[in-house]
Design a protein around this motif. Structure first.
Motif, PDB file in Angstrom:
ATOM      1  N   THR A 103      56.327  50.510  31.376  1.00  0.00           N
ATOM      2  CA  THR A 103      57.713  50.969  31.453  1.00  0.00           C
ATOM      3  C   THR A 103      58.676  50.077  30.691  1.00  0.00           C
ATOM      4  O   THR A 103      59.873  50.325  30.692  1.00  0.00           O
ATOM      5  N   GLY A 104      58.175  49.034  30.033  1.00  0.00           N
ATOM      6  CA  GLY A 104      59.023  48.182  29.210  1.00  0.00           C
ATOM      7  C   GLY A 104      59.473  46.895  29.872  1.00  0.00           C
ATOM      8  O   GLY A 104      60.191  46.107  29.258  1.00  0.00           O
ATOM      9  N   ASN A 105      59.088  46.655  31.110  1.00  0.00           N
ATOM     10  CA  ASN A 105      59.426  45.381  31.751  1.00  0.00           C
ATOM     11  C   ASN A 105      58.683  44.266  31.032  1.00  0.00           C
ATOM     12  O   ASN A 105      57.523  44.430  30.659  1.00  0.00           O
ATOM     13  N   THR A 106      59.352  43.135  30.846  1.00  0.00           N
ATOM     14  CA  THR A 106      58.710  42.016  30.159  1.00  0.00           C
ATOM     15  C   THR A 106      58.837  40.748  30.988  1.00  0.00           C
ATOM     16  O   THR A 106      59.712  40.618  31.840  1.00  0.00           O
ATOM     17  N   TRP A 107      57.966  39.810  30.688  1.00  0.00           N
ATOM     18  CA  TRP A 107      57.993  38.489  31.301  1.00  0.00           C
ATOM     19  C   TRP A 107      57.461  37.498  30.290  1.00  0.00           C
ATOM     20  O   TRP A 107      56.455  37.742  29.618  1.00  0.00           O
ATOM     21  N   SER A 108      58.131  36.357  30.164  1.00  0.00           N
ATOM     22  CA  SER A 108      57.751  35.346  29.188  1.00  0.00           C
ATOM     23  C   SER A 108      56.579  34.496  29.650  1.00  0.00           C
ATOM     24  O   SER A 108      55.994  33.762  28.858  1.00  0.00           O
ATOM     25  N   GLY A 109      56.251  34.561  30.934  1.00  0.00           N
ATOM     26  CA  GLY A 109      55.184  33.727  31.464  1.00  0.00           C
ATOM     27  C   GLY A 109      55.718  32.454  32.075  1.00  0.00           C
ATOM     28  O   GLY A 109      54.960  31.656  32.611  1.00  0.00           O
ATOM     29  N   GLU A 110      57.019  32.256  31.996  1.00  0.00           N
ATOM     30  CA  GLU A 110      57.647  31.065  32.567  1.00  0.00           C
ATOM     31  C   GLU A 110      58.439  31.462  33.804  1.00  0.00           C
ATOM     32  O   GLU A 110      58.979  32.557  33.889  1.00  0.00           O
ATOM     33  N   GLY A 111      58.508  30.548  34.754  1.00  0.00           N
ATOM     34  CA  GLY A 111      59.243  30.827  35.979  1.00  0.00           C
ATOM     35  C   GLY A 111      58.407  31.677  36.927  1.00  0.00           C
ATOM     36  O   GLY A 111      57.209  31.870  36.736  1.00  0.00           O
ATOM     37  N   GLU A 112      59.083  32.212  37.949  1.00  0.00           N
ATOM     38  CA  GLU A 112      58.392  33.017  38.953  1.00  0.00           C
ATOM     39  C   GLU A 112      57.921  34.340  38.354  1.00  0.00           C
ATOM     40  O   GLU A 112      58.620  34.963  37.566  1.00  0.00           O
ATOM     41  N   MET A 113      56.720  34.745  38.751  1.00  0.00           N
ATOM     42  CA  MET A 113      56.164  36.016  38.283  1.00  0.00           C
ATOM     43  C   MET A 113      57.027  37.153  38.815  1.00  0.00           C
ATOM     44  O   MET A 113      57.371  37.177  39.992  1.00  0.00           O
ATOM     45  N   PRO A 114      57.397  38.112  37.961  1.00  0.00           N
ATOM     46  CA  PRO A 114      58.232  39.225  38.424  1.00  0.00           C
ATOM     47  C   PRO A 114      57.484  40.140  39.386  1.00  0.00           C
ATOM     48  O   PRO A 114      56.254  40.211  39.382  1.00  0.00           O
ATOM     49  N   GLN A 115      58.265  40.869  40.178  1.00  0.00           N
ATOM     50  CA  GLN A 115      57.703  41.730  41.219  1.00  0.00           C
ATOM     51  C   GLN A 115      56.788  42.805  40.644  1.00  0.00           C
ATOM     52  O   GLN A 115      55.737  43.101  41.205  1.00  0.00           O
ATOM     53  N   TRP A 116      57.146  43.396  39.497  1.00  0.00           N
ATOM     54  CA  TRP A 116      56.322  44.472  38.932  1.00  0.00           C
ATOM     55  C   TRP A 116      54.923  43.979  38.595  1.00  0.00           C
ATOM     56  O   TRP A 116      53.945  44.693  38.773  1.00  0.00           O
ATOM     57  N   LEU A 117      54.827  42.721  38.144  1.00  0.00           N
ATOM     58  CA  LEU A 117      53.526  42.156  37.791  1.00  0.00           C
ATOM     59  C   LEU A 117      52.745  41.750  39.048  1.00  0.00           C
ATOM     60  O   LEU A 117      51.533  41.962  39.125  1.00  0.00           O
ATOM     61  N   LYS A 118      53.448  41.204  40.032  1.00  0.00           N
ATOM     62  CA  LYS A 118      52.794  40.860  41.295  1.00  0.00           C
ATOM     63  C   LYS A 118      52.168  42.105  41.929  1.00  0.00           C
ATOM     64  O   LYS A 118      51.032  42.061  42.404  1.00  0.00           O
ATOM     65  N   GLN A 119      52.912  43.196  41.934  1.00  0.00           N
ATOM     66  CA  GLN A 119      52.413  44.437  42.535  1.00  0.00           C
ATOM     67  C   GLN A 119      51.195  44.958  41.791  1.00  0.00           C
ATOM     68  O   GLN A 119      50.236  45.420  42.404  1.00  0.00           O
ATOM     69  N   ALA A 120      51.241  44.899  40.463  1.00  0.00           N
ATOM     70  CA  ALA A 120      50.111  45.394  39.671  1.00  0.00           C
ATOM     71  C   ALA A 120      48.867  44.559  39.922  1.00  0.00           C
ATOM     72  O   ALA A 120      47.760  45.090  40.065  1.00  0.00           O
ATOM     73  N   ILE A 121      49.019  43.257  40.007  1.00  0.00           N
ATOM     74  CA  ILE A 121      47.877  42.373  40.236  1.00  0.00           C
ATOM     75  C   ILE A 121      47.318  42.583  41.647  1.00  0.00           C
ATOM     76  O   ILE A 121      46.103  42.649  41.840  1.00  0.00           O
TER      77      ILE A 121
END
Length: 110
Positions: A47-65
């Motif tokens: 859906t276009g959400n991005t994360w640089s890999g720094e800081g806290e993992m975003p919620q969309w990625l936590k849910q997917a994992i």
């Protein structure tokens, strides 16, 4: 899109920009900011959400994992993956979907 629809859309957007006090420079700056944010992205969702890999993992990625997806699935590669080459000599008569409506359609290239 035909030329009339395109011109109509441009007129509409110009009107809305005037209505909200948005200048072309404001729009260009906002677009440039969005591109620079995505330039540092290391992971991206469908859906276009991005994360640089720094800081806290975003919620969309936590849910997917937590749903079983691997983080590598979202990782952006430095170079786009090449499309796989078609396999030569494949015998489609052994198709596991034989007998389905799609398999019964006649291929005009045969």
């Amino acid at each position: 899109m035909d030329e009339r629809k395109r011109d109509s859309m441009i007129a509409y957007l110009r009107h809305r920009m005037e209505e909200f006090g948005i200048s072309p420079d404001d729009l260009a700056a906002a677009l440039a900011t969005g591109q620079s944010e995505q330039a540092g992205a290391r992971y991206r969702s469908a859906t276009g959400n991005t994360w640089s890999g720094e800081g806290e993992m975003p919620q969309w990625l936590k849910q997917a994992i937590s749903a079983g997806q691997s983080i590598e699935h979202f990782e952006l590669s430095a170079t786009p993956a090449a499309a796989p080459a078609p396999k030569a000599g494949v015998d489609w008569r052994d198709d596991p979907f034989a007998g389905s409506p799609l398999a019964r359609q006649e291929n005009p290239s045969r």
